[in-house]
Design an enzyme around this catalytic site. Structure first.
Site, PDB file in Angstrom:
ATOM      1  N   LYS A 266       3.677 -11.804  25.434  1.00 12.43           N
ATOM      2  CA  LYS A 266       2.383 -12.066  25.991  1.00 12.43           C
ATOM      3  C   LYS A 266       1.963 -13.034  25.198  1.00 12.43           C
ATOM      4  CE  LYS A 266       0.826  -7.984  29.352  1.00 12.43           C
ATOM      5  NZ  LYS A 266       1.416  -8.220  30.422  1.00 12.43           N
ATOM      6  N   ARG A 341       6.993  -0.041  34.291  1.00 13.31           N
ATOM      7  CA  ARG A 341       7.647   0.456  35.621  1.00 13.31           C
ATOM      8  C   ARG A 341       9.128   1.485  35.026  1.00 13.31           C
ATOM      9  NH1 ARG A 341       9.513  -4.957  37.811  1.00 13.31           N
ATOM     10  NH2 ARG A 341       7.703  -5.328  36.944  1.00 13.31           N
TER      11      ARG A 341
HETATM   12  N1  BES Z   1       0.602  -4.496  32.174  1.00 10.90           N
HETATM   13  C1  BES Z   1       1.098  -5.988  33.007  1.00 10.90           C
HETATM   14  C2  BES Z   1       0.540  -6.006  34.589  1.00 10.90           C
HETATM   15  C3  BES Z   1      -1.244  -6.180  33.775  1.00 10.90           C
HETATM   16  C4  BES Z   1      -0.763  -7.918  34.305  1.00 10.90           C
HETATM   17  C5  BES Z   1      -1.570  -5.359  34.289  1.00 10.90           C
HETATM   18  C6  BES Z   1      -2.569  -8.336  33.996  1.00 10.90           C
HETATM   19  C7  BES Z   1      -2.663  -5.747  33.650  1.00 10.90           C
HETATM   20  C8  BES Z   1      -3.484  -8.183  34.099  1.00 10.90           C
HETATM   21  C9  BES Z   1       2.840  -5.467  33.205  1.00 10.90           C
HETATM   22  O1  BES Z   1       3.147  -4.812  31.907  1.00 10.90           O
HETATM   23  C10 BES Z   1       3.153  -6.867  32.776  1.00 10.90           C
HETATM   24  O2  BES Z   1       3.482  -7.397  31.844  1.00 10.90           O
HETATM   25  N2  BES Z   1       3.739  -6.846  34.294  1.00 10.90           N
HETATM   26  C11 BES Z   1       4.769  -8.375  33.756  1.00 10.90           C
HETATM   27  C12 BES Z   1       6.295  -8.079  34.804  1.00 10.90           C
HETATM   28  C13 BES Z   1       7.238  -9.700  35.039  1.00 10.90           C
HETATM   29  C14 BES Z   1       7.701  -9.327  32.930  1.00 10.90           C
HETATM   30  C15 BES Z   1       7.739  -9.009  35.660  1.00 10.90           C
HETATM   31  C16 BES Z   1       3.932  -9.299  35.102  1.00 10.90           C
HETATM   32  O3  BES Z   1       3.214  -8.971  35.805  1.00 10.90           O
HETATM   33  O4  BES Z   1       3.740 -10.560  34.410  1.00 10.90           O
HETATM   34 ZN    ZN Z   2       3.678  -5.720  30.280  1.00 12.95          ZN
END
Ligand code: BES
Ligand code: ZN
Ligand code: ZN
Length: 487
Positions: A266, A341
Site C-alpha cells: 500500500k 477474501r
Molecule cells: N483492508 C483493505 C480494505 C480497506 C480499505 C479497509 C480502506 C479499510 C479502509 C483490503 O484488504 C484491500 O486492500 N482491498 C483492496 C482490494 C483490491 C486490491 C482489489 C482495495 O480495496 O483496494
Molecule cells: Zn489488503
C-alpha cells in the site's frame, strides 16, 4: 462503570453534574422539578439562551441556588426517539468529560422505561476512551466514573440498564481490540481474547495453530500469514444455549491484524490505521462477549475468526502464486492486497461443515465499499431477502447504517483465470461487488450475508457517540439480530 437507579429529588442529588433531559418543546417533568428546587424558571432561562432542545446540544448552569450540586446541564432529546436518547446519553457523557465531572446524575421522567436502555447505552459509548498508552495524567482523565439515574420509580429500569451495560461493554471491548496497536495485537492475541470469552461464559473454543492449519489444508490463511513473524490462527468459539436449539448461526470476521498490502504494498498514506483491518474479527468477538453475558435462548452461535498479519518478507506470498483453499478450490493470487477474501474463503468453507443454517461474514474488505457508501455506512450483500431484511431491521434498531448492495452475477466472470479455479481480484470497477462474489464462490448455503464494514469500522474524527478510532461497528446490530431470532 456502575449505574445506580434511585428515587431521588433533583434538589437533593449530590453529583458533580446534574443533567436534565429536555425535548424540542422544552417540556420536561424533571425541568419543572429542577425549576421548583432552584426557584428559577429554567424553561425561560433556556429560551433566553436560545436553546431549542435539539439532540446533542446542551446548556450548563452554574451556581443555581437550592441544589446540592454545583452544576446543572440541560441536554436536548429532540423529538424523543430511541436514537435521540442514545445521542443524548452520549452528549451527557461528553459534557461530563469536558467539565471533568466524575459523578453525574441524570434526571429521568416517569416514562423512562421507553428510553432508559438507549440513554444508558449512549452514556457508556460516550464515556469510552482509549487510554492504555497515555502516560500524561492530564490526558488520562478517563471520563466520569459514576452515573445515577434519578427520578420517580427509576429503579424499575434496572433490567434495561443492565442490558445496555452488557451490550456497550461488548462494543467498547471491540473498540479496544481495534485500537490496540499492531505491534501488540497479533493473531495470537485475538485467540487469547476468544479463549478468555470462552472461559468467562462457558463456551467451547477451538484454536487452530500453524501446524493444524497446515495439516487441515487452510492454505489461504497460511498464505496470507506466511511472511509474518506472528503466525496465523483460526478461531472457532461456540455458544450453545440452554434448552432447545431452533437456529444455528455463524458469524465470521476478517482478522487481518495489519494489512501492509504485501508485495502489492500500500502507498504510505493508506498504511495508516491498517491495524483496523481486524475490525470484522473485533465485531464477531464483541458479539460473542455480549451473547455470553445475555445468554439468549434458542440460537446456537458460532463465532469464527481467521486471523493473520499481511506483511512483507522474502517468504511472503506473491502475485501469481496458486494455493488450494480449504475444501479444494484453487486460487491464483493477482494482488496480495486482496488478502481478506482469502482468509475468509477458508473460514467460510470450514464453517459450512458445521451444520449452520445462516452465515454472516463481516470484513473491512474493500476501499471500493467506502467509495460507494462513504465512511459511515456499511454494505450488505445477500441473495436471501429474509436474511437481508432481518439484518436491516436489526440495524434500524441498533442505529447503525447498512445499505443493501447487488451481488451482480455479470461481474463474476471477472474472477475467472486460465490457470486456477479463480483469481483473487476482478476488474477495477465494482470492486466491493467482485469481492463479495469471490466470497460467494466459497459458500453453498443460501442464507449467507456479507457485510463490508471498511468505512464505518474506523472513525477519522470523534463522533457523537465515540472518539476517533475503532467504533465497535456492527456489534450492536449482531446482538439485535440474535435477539430477533431468539424471540
Ligand atoms: N483492508 C483493505 C480494505 C480497506 C480499505 C479497509 C480502506 C479499510 C479502509 C483490503 O484488504 C484491500 O486492500 N482491498 C483492496 C482490494 C483490491 C486490491 C482489489 C482495495 O480495496 O483496494
Ligand atoms: Zn489488503
Ligand atoms: Zn485488508
Amino acid at each position: 462503570m456502575k449505574v445506580d437507579l434511585v428515587t431521588e429529588e433533583i434538589a437533593a442529588a449530590s453529583a458533580d453534574l446534574i443533567v436534565v433531559l429536555v425535548n424540542s418543546s422544552l417540556e420536561s417533568s424533571s425541568l419543572d422539578a429542577a425549576s421548583k428546587g432552584t426557584k428559577v424558571d429554567l424553561r425561560e432561562l433556556l429560551e433566553e439562551e436560545g436553546f431549542g432542545g435539539e439532540v446533542a446540544t446542551s446548556r450548563v448552569f452554574r451556581g443555581l441556588g437550592g441544589l446540592k450540586s454545583k452544576r446543572l446541564a440541560a441536554v436536548g432529546v429532540g423529538d424523543g426517539s430511541g436514537h435521540d436518547y442514545r445521542r443524548a446519553g452520549a452528549t451527557a457523557a461528553r459534557l461530563a468529560s469536558e467539565l471533568r465531572a466524575e459523578s453525574v446524575a441524570i434526571a429521568v421522567g416517569e416514562d423512562a422505561g421507553a428510553y432508559a436502555e438507549q440513554l444508558v447505552s449512549g452514556w457508556h459509548l460516550g464515556c469510552y476512551r482509549y487510554t492504555r498508552h497515555l502516560s500524561n495524567d492530564e490526558k488520562r482523565f478517563a471520563g466520569p466514573t459514576a452515573l445515577r439515574l434519578i427520578g420517580p420509580g427509576a429503579e424499575s429500569n434496572q433490567p434495561l440498564v443492565e442490558r445496555a451495560r452488557m451490550v456497550t461493554d461488548a462494543i467498547n471491548f471491540a473498540r479496544d481490540l481495534v485500537n490496540d496497536p499492531p505491534n501488540e495485537l497479533v493473531p495470537a492475541s485475538l485467540a487469547t481474547a476468544a479463549g478468555d470469552i470462552a472461559s468467562t461464559y462457558g463456551m467451547s473454543c477451538k484454536i487452530f495453530e500453524e501446524s493444524e492449519l497446515h495439516e487441515e489444508g487452510f492454505n489461504l490463511i497460511m498464505a496470507v500469514g506466511k511472511g509474518s513473524e506472528h503466525p496465523p490462527r483460526l478461531i472457532h468459539l461456540t455458544y450453545r444455549p440452554e434448552g432447545e436449539v431452533n437456529r444455528k448461526v455463524a458469524f465470521v470476521g476478517k482478522g487481518v491484524t495489519f494489512d501492509t498490502g504485501g508485495y502489492n504494498l500500500k502507498p504510505g498514506g493508506s498504511l495508516l490505521n491498517m491495524h483496523c483491518d481486524m475490525a470484522g474479527a473485533a465485531a464477531v468477538l464483541g458479539a460473542a462477549k455480549a451473547v455470553g453475558a445475555l445468554a439468549p435462548r434458542g440460537v446456537e452461535i458460532h463465532f469464527v475468526v481467521p486471523t493473520a498479519e499481511n506483511s512483507i518478507a522474502n517468504n511472503s506470498f506473491k502475485p501469481m502464486d496458486i494455493f488450494r483453499g480449504y475444501g479444494g478450490k484453487t486460487v491464483e493470487i493477482h494482488n496480495t492486497d486482496a488478502e481478506g477474501r482469502l482468509i475468509l474463503a477458508d473460514a467460510l468453507a470450514y464453517i459450512q461443515e458445521h451444520d449452520v443454517d445462516t452465515i454472516i461474514d463481516l470484513a473491512t474488505l474493500t476501499g471500493a465499499a467506502v467509495v460507494a457508501l462513504g465512511e459511515e455506512m456499511a454494505g450488505l450483500f445477500s441473495d436471501d431477502d429474509e436474511l437481508a431484511g432481518g439484518l436491516l431491521s436489526a440495524a434500524e434498531r441498533s442505529g447503525e447504517d447498512f445499505w443493501r448492495m447487488p451481488l451482480n452475477r455479470k461481474l463474476d466472470k471477472g474472477l475467472d483465470t486460465a490457470n486456477a479455479d479463480m483469481k483473487n481480484v476482478g476488474p477495477r470497477w465494482g470492486g466491493a461487488i467482485t469481492a463479495a462474489l469471490f466470497l460467494k464462490r466459497w459458500v453453498d448455503i443460501g442464507a449467507w450475508a456479507h457485510l463490508d464494514i471498511a468505512g464505518p469500522a474506523w472513525a477519522e474524527k470523534e463522533s457523537e457517540i465515540g472518539p476517533e478510532g475503532g467504533t465497535g461497528f456492527a456489534v450492536a446490530t449482531l446482538v439485535e439480530f440474535i435477539d430477533q431470532l431468539s424471540r
